[in-house]
Design a protein around this motif. Structure first.
Motif, mmCIF file in Angstrom:
data_model
loop_
_atom_site.group_PDB
_atom_site.id
_atom_site.type_symbol
_atom_site.label_atom_id
_atom_site.label_comp_id
_atom_site.label_asym_id
_atom_site.label_seq_id
_atom_site.Cartn_x
_atom_site.Cartn_y
_atom_site.Cartn_z
ATOM 1 N N GLU A 157 44.693 47.187 45.210
ATOM 2 C CA GLU A 157 45.250 45.996 45.846
ATOM 3 C C GLU A 157 44.532 44.724 45.419
ATOM 4 N N PHE A 158 43.273 44.842 45.019
ATOM 5 C CA PHE A 158 42.523 43.681 44.556
ATOM 6 C C PHE A 158 43.107 43.108 43.264
ATOM 7 N N ARG A 159 43.685 43.943 42.442
ATOM 8 C CA ARG A 159 44.070 43.527 41.101
ATOM 9 C C ARG A 159 45.180 42.475 41.100
ATOM 10 N N THR A 160 46.127 42.596 42.011
ATOM 11 C CA THR A 160 47.246 41.649 42.006
ATOM 12 C C THR A 160 46.800 40.226 42.329
ATOM 13 N N PRO A 161 46.084 39.959 43.438
ATOM 14 C CA PRO A 161 45.629 38.577 43.671
ATOM 15 C C PRO A 161 44.657 38.081 42.609
ATOM 16 N N LEU A 162 43.842 38.959 42.058
ATOM 17 C CA LEU A 162 42.936 38.536 40.994
ATOM 18 C C LEU A 162 43.708 38.072 39.766
ATOM 19 N N ALA A 163 44.766 38.790 39.430
ATOM 20 C CA ALA A 163 45.582 38.386 38.279
ATOM 21 C C ALA A 163 46.235 37.032 38.529
ATOM 22 N N ARG A 164 46.714 36.795 39.757
ATOM 23 C CA ARG A 164 47.323 35.502 40.075
ATOM 24 C C ARG A 164 46.299 34.378 39.992
ATOM 25 N N LEU A 165 45.096 34.628 40.529
ATOM 26 C CA LEU A 165 44.047 33.613 40.464
ATOM 27 C C LEU A 165 43.663 33.301 39.014
ATOM 28 N N PHE A 188 45.500 33.575 36.343
ATOM 29 C CA PHE A 188 46.570 32.811 35.705
ATOM 30 C C PHE A 188 46.556 31.360 36.181
ATOM 31 N N ALA A 189 46.372 31.135 37.495
ATOM 32 C CA ALA A 189 46.362 29.779 38.029
ATOM 33 C C ALA A 189 45.202 28.959 37.468
ATOM 34 N N ILE A 190 44.040 29.558 37.357
ATOM 35 C CA ILE A 190 42.883 28.840 36.820
ATOM 36 C C ILE A 190 43.087 28.515 35.348
ATOM 37 N N ALA A 191 43.689 29.450 34.611
ATOM 38 C CA ALA A 191 43.976 29.175 33.199
ATOM 39 C C ALA A 191 44.929 27.987 33.060
ATOM 40 N N ASP A 212 33.201 28.498 35.881
ATOM 41 C CA ASP A 212 32.435 29.367 36.786
ATOM 42 C C ASP A 212 33.361 30.270 37.595
ATOM 43 N N MET A 213 34.498 29.742 38.011
ATOM 44 C CA MET A 213 35.455 30.549 38.752
ATOM 45 C C MET A 213 36.008 31.672 37.882
ATOM 46 N N GLN A 214 36.248 31.376 36.615
ATOM 47 C CA GLN A 214 36.707 32.419 35.689
ATOM 48 C C GLN A 214 35.668 33.523 35.561
ATOM 49 N N MET A 215 34.403 33.143 35.503
ATOM 50 C CA MET A 215 33.338 34.145 35.410
ATOM 51 C C MET A 215 33.295 35.005 36.671
ATOM 52 N N ASP A 216 33.482 34.383 37.836
ATOM 53 C CA ASP A 216 33.488 35.149 39.084
ATOM 54 C C ASP A 216 34.670 36.117 39.130
ATOM 55 N N ILE A 217 35.819 35.655 38.672
ATOM 56 C CA ILE A 217 36.996 36.526 38.646
ATOM 57 C C ILE A 217 36.783 37.687 37.684
ATOM 58 N N HIS A 218 36.178 37.401 36.538
ATOM 59 C CA HIS A 218 35.880 38.480 35.575
ATOM 60 C C HIS A 218 34.919 39.495 36.182
ATOM 61 N N LEU A 239 34.635 40.190 39.403
ATOM 62 C CA LEU A 239 35.405 40.970 40.373
ATOM 63 C C LEU A 239 36.280 42.009 39.678
ATOM 64 N N GLU A 240 36.888 41.632 38.558
ATOM 65 C CA GLU A 240 37.705 42.589 37.811
ATOM 66 C C GLU A 240 36.859 43.756 37.312
ATOM 67 N N SER A 241 35.657 43.443 36.856
ATOM 68 C CA SER A 241 34.762 44.510 36.397
ATOM 69 C C SER A 241 34.378 45.423 37.549
ATOM 70 N N LEU A 242 34.125 44.839 38.721
ATOM 71 C CA LEU A 242 33.787 45.645 39.896
ATOM 72 C C LEU A 242 34.932 46.564 40.276
ATOM 73 N N VAL A 243 36.166 46.021 40.274
ATOM 74 C CA VAL A 243 37.326 46.833 40.619
ATOM 75 C C VAL A 243 37.480 47.984 39.628
ATOM 76 N N SER A 244 37.304 47.708 38.340
ATOM 77 C CA SER A 244 37.432 48.762 37.323
ATOM 78 C C SER A 244 36.380 49.842 37.521
ATOM 79 N N GLU A 245 35.138 49.419 37.819
ATOM 80 C CA GLU A 245 34.073 50.393 38.049
ATOM 81 C C GLU A 245 34.346 51.231 39.293
ATOM 82 N N MET A 246 34.842 50.584 40.354
ATOM 83 C CA MET A 246 35.146 51.322 41.585
ATOM 84 C C MET A 246 36.256 52.332 41.359
#
Length: 300
Positions: free
Chosen positions: A96-104, A106-109, A126-132, A134-141
């Motif tokens: 469920e984390f992946r969908t809002p992360l993808a939207r964020l 795209f919006a930041i880009a 910096d926000m892009q780095m934080d999102i990256h 979070l994406e890495s955390l989700v993938s690891e989880m």
């Protein structure tokens, strides 16, 4: 009545004694065997607590252990439900984390393309780095949840461990200033699952490169019974009290909590799980380089 003298019978052979011993010993032996058998089944059931799909006592136990068996069976069912719920929750939340992360993302880009202010672009970066992160955390989880659900069917096949080590060194060290040295034979064939063993090497080498100051050394040795894979660095090391804890999920030491060197505490947990599937061991010792030495011991 007076003293009564009892004269014990005297036998010329030992057969009467053997008959008496058999008459008493056989029932006791049979009862002891039943109790021992049930104890072994209970022990096996307790050992299978980490594998809910194997929680089965088989046919009913009819010895004096029956009340304990009923209690353990009920406890197993509860543990199984709790584990299944925990794994389902972890997997569902990660997805469920992946969908809002993808939207964020795209919006930041889109904002980066339209924003000319340098300070605003810095914040967006910096926000892009934080999102990256979070994406890495989700993938690891998701990866850990998949591995923790059940032991997969290992695809065991002869594999050149030396070639696998060199391939993973090239994969993770192409942009690092750390000097990476090796002591490896020209070839070593070992029967393992090359996909999972590659993940072990990738995690351990990446971890060593993150915490090393200047040097990482990788060596491979073997004798008639064991294979020893050693990855060591010249970093700050790991305290003795923390060495068992680092293999547990989501364990992060205080020295690795910054974005440069910190992970999510799942890399070494994945390594430990994969090595246990291969019937091996993970050890941590002090390295002569000054940092930590990770030793992977596998049966040869």
């Amino acid at each position: 009545i007076g003293p009564i003298s009892v004269v014990a019978p005297v036998y010329d052979s030992s057969w009467p004694y053997l008959i008496i011993l058999a008459f008493i010993g056989l029932p006791i032996g049979l009862w002891s065997y039943v109790v021992w058998r049930d104890f072994e089944r209970l022990r096996g059931m307790c050992e299978s607590m980490n594998a809910p799909e194997d929680m089965d006592l088989g046919p009913g136990i009819h010895s004096v252990l029956l009340p304990i068996t009923d209690t353990l069976t009920a406890m197993q069912e509860r543990i199984k439900r709790l584990l299944d719920s925990q794994k389902e929750l972890t997997s569902s939340v990660s997805h469920e984390f992946r969908t809002p992360l993808a939207r964020l993302k795209f919006a930041i880009a889109m904002l980066e393309d339209k924003t000319q202010d340098i300070k605003a672009q810095h914040y967006l970066s910096d926000m892009q780095m934080d999102i990256h992160e979070l994406e890495s955390l989700v993938s690891e989880m998701l990866e850990y949840a998949r591995l923790d659900t059940q032991q997969p069917s290992l695809q065991l096949a002869p594999c050149d461990i030396v070639a696998l080590i060199k391939a993973n060194i090239e994969k993770v060290s192409f942009d690092t200033p750390i000097k990476l040295t090796t002591t490896l034979p020209s070839q070593f064939i070992y029967v393992c699952d090359s996909h999972f063993m590659s993940r072990v090497l990738q995690n351990l080498i990446s971890n060593a490169l993150k915490h090393a100051t200047q040097t990482v050394h990788i060596s491979l040795t073997a004798n008639a019974e064991k294979l020893f894979l050693v990855i060591e660095d010249d970093g700050s090391g790991i305290a003795d009290a923390e060495r068992e804890r680092v293999f547990k999920p989501f364990t992060r030491l205080d020295k690795s909590r910054d974005k440069k060197t910190g992970g999510f505490g799942l890399g070494l947990a994945i390594v430990n799980k994969i090595i246990s599937w291969h019937k091996g061991q993970c050890k941590i010792e002090d390295s002569p380089l000054g940092g930590v030495k990770f030793i992977i011991v596998l049966n040869n």
